[in-house]
Design a protein around this motif. Structure first.
Motif, mmCIF file in Angstrom:
data_model
loop_
_atom_site.group_PDB
_atom_site.id
_atom_site.type_symbol
_atom_site.label_atom_id
_atom_site.label_comp_id
_atom_site.label_asym_id
_atom_site.label_seq_id
_atom_site.Cartn_x
_atom_site.Cartn_y
_atom_site.Cartn_z
ATOM 1 N N VAL A 94 0.837 -1.199 0.000
ATOM 2 C CA VAL A 94 0.000 0.000 0.000
ATOM 3 C C VAL A 94 0.875 1.253 0.000
ATOM 4 O O VAL A 94 1.988 1.250 0.534
ATOM 5 C CB VAL A 94 -0.958 -0.003 1.228
ATOM 6 C CG1 VAL A 94 -0.189 0.042 2.539
ATOM 7 C CG2 VAL A 94 -1.987 1.091 1.162
ATOM 8 N N TYR A 96 0.606 5.720 0.453
ATOM 9 C CA TYR A 96 -0.248 6.775 1.017
ATOM 10 C C TYR A 96 -0.008 8.133 0.363
ATOM 11 O O TYR A 96 -0.254 9.157 0.973
ATOM 12 C CB TYR A 96 -0.037 6.852 2.539
ATOM 13 C CG TYR A 96 -0.534 5.611 3.238
ATOM 14 C CD1 TYR A 96 -1.894 5.427 3.486
ATOM 15 C CD2 TYR A 96 0.344 4.599 3.610
ATOM 16 C CE1 TYR A 96 -2.362 4.277 4.101
ATOM 17 C CE2 TYR A 96 -0.119 3.444 4.223
ATOM 18 C CZ TYR A 96 -1.466 3.285 4.464
ATOM 19 O OH TYR A 96 -1.928 2.154 5.070
ATOM 20 N N GLU A 100 -4.880 6.577 -0.196
ATOM 21 C CA GLU A 100 -4.421 5.201 0.027
ATOM 22 C C GLU A 100 -4.624 4.386 -1.245
ATOM 23 O O GLU A 100 -5.718 4.340 -1.803
ATOM 24 C CB GLU A 100 -5.205 4.584 1.190
ATOM 25 C CG GLU A 100 -4.722 3.197 1.557
ATOM 26 C CD GLU A 100 -5.457 2.624 2.764
ATOM 27 O OE1 GLU A 100 -5.798 1.428 2.697
ATOM 28 O OE2 GLU A 100 -5.695 3.364 3.741
ATOM 29 N N ARG A 110 4.764 -0.617 3.408
ATOM 30 C CA ARG A 110 3.984 0.549 2.994
ATOM 31 C C ARG A 110 4.917 1.644 2.473
ATOM 32 O O ARG A 110 6.118 1.639 2.742
ATOM 33 C CB ARG A 110 3.167 1.082 4.167
ATOM 34 C CG ARG A 110 3.992 1.723 5.258
ATOM 35 C CD ARG A 110 3.148 2.152 6.456
ATOM 36 N NE ARG A 110 3.881 3.049 7.338
ATOM 37 C CZ ARG A 110 4.717 2.664 8.281
ATOM 38 N NH1 ARG A 110 4.962 1.372 8.469
ATOM 39 N NH2 ARG A 110 5.329 3.556 9.044
ATOM 40 N N SER A 112 5.219 5.656 2.699
ATOM 41 C CA SER A 112 4.740 6.809 3.466
ATOM 42 C C SER A 112 5.615 8.020 3.203
ATOM 43 O O SER A 112 6.764 7.888 2.768
ATOM 44 C CB SER A 112 4.772 6.500 4.971
ATOM 45 O OG SER A 112 3.961 5.386 5.260
#
Length: 208
Positions: A94, A96, A100, A110, A112
């Motif tokens: 994922v 952001y 998302e 992730r 970020s």
């Protein structure tokens, strides 16, 4: 041997193409395409990425069957793939950036925004920075610890399994610069913009 640079309309990839062709010379065929049959039959893939995480993931998904083909090539057939910049970030579950967005899910983790410590560190992180080698990587053959590479990014890939990290750089915190997991390689920095050492990394990938 054939090496395919995946062109999925993710911004200007001419410097990536030029660098790979310069290193490959006449010995290795470099093809730039989004043709699924050509991608399936190639020996190695380069997945560049410029722009936001979301825009790159959307661009991959906009080409019917491309994500499935990349999954088959990388996860099932375990052929070598090199992701560059957002190309590496998309390995994550994922991201952001903007909103998302689901990634390729090849390496748990992730993407970020870099913690700029209330403006103490400028974003995007642009320019030359030092690599701290965390483990041996086949694409770092003959590259010394503390070598400098060229970066342009505001977001960082944070993998759950720290064993995949091959190098970090210190910018606000220890940011992941590169990963290696079996046949999957990625650099947050731009080897195509990192002078002779960057070309050496490209050569090492081509010689795997």
């Amino acid at each position: 041997m054939n090496v395919t640079i995946v062109d999925y309309n993710s911004g200007n990839i001419s410097s990536v193409i030029n660098s790979f062709k310069e290193v490959a010379k006449e010995k290795i065929k470099i093809e730039v395409t989004s043709n699924l049959d050509k991608i399936k039959s190639t020996d190695k893939i380069v997945l560049p990425g410029q722009g936001s995480f979301k825009s790159c993931v959307d661009a991959l998904n906009n080409i019917d069957g491309l994500v499935d083909t990349l999954n088959e090539f990388t996860i099932i057939n375990k052929k070598p793939l090199l992701g560059i910049c957002v190309g590496l970030q998309m390995f994550a579950d994922v991201g952001y950036e903007e909103i998302e967005t689901k990634g390729l899910g090849w390496i748990k983790g992730r993407v970020s925004k870099i913690d700029n410590q209330n403006g103490k560190f400028k974003l995007p992180h642009i320019g030359w920075n030092e690599l701290n080698m965390v483990k041996e990587s086949r694409i770092f053959k003959e590259i010394k610890d503390k070598s400098h590479m060229y970066f342009v990014h505001s977001y960082e890939f944070i993998p759950k399994d720290k064993d995949v990290i091959s190098s970090t750089t210190n910018y606000s915190s220890n940011i992941v610069c590169s990963i290696e997991k079996e046949n999957i390689f990625g650099t947050q920095f731009h080897p195509e913009k990192s002078d002779k050492l960057g070309l050496k990394i490209i050569e090492n990938f081509l010689n795997l």
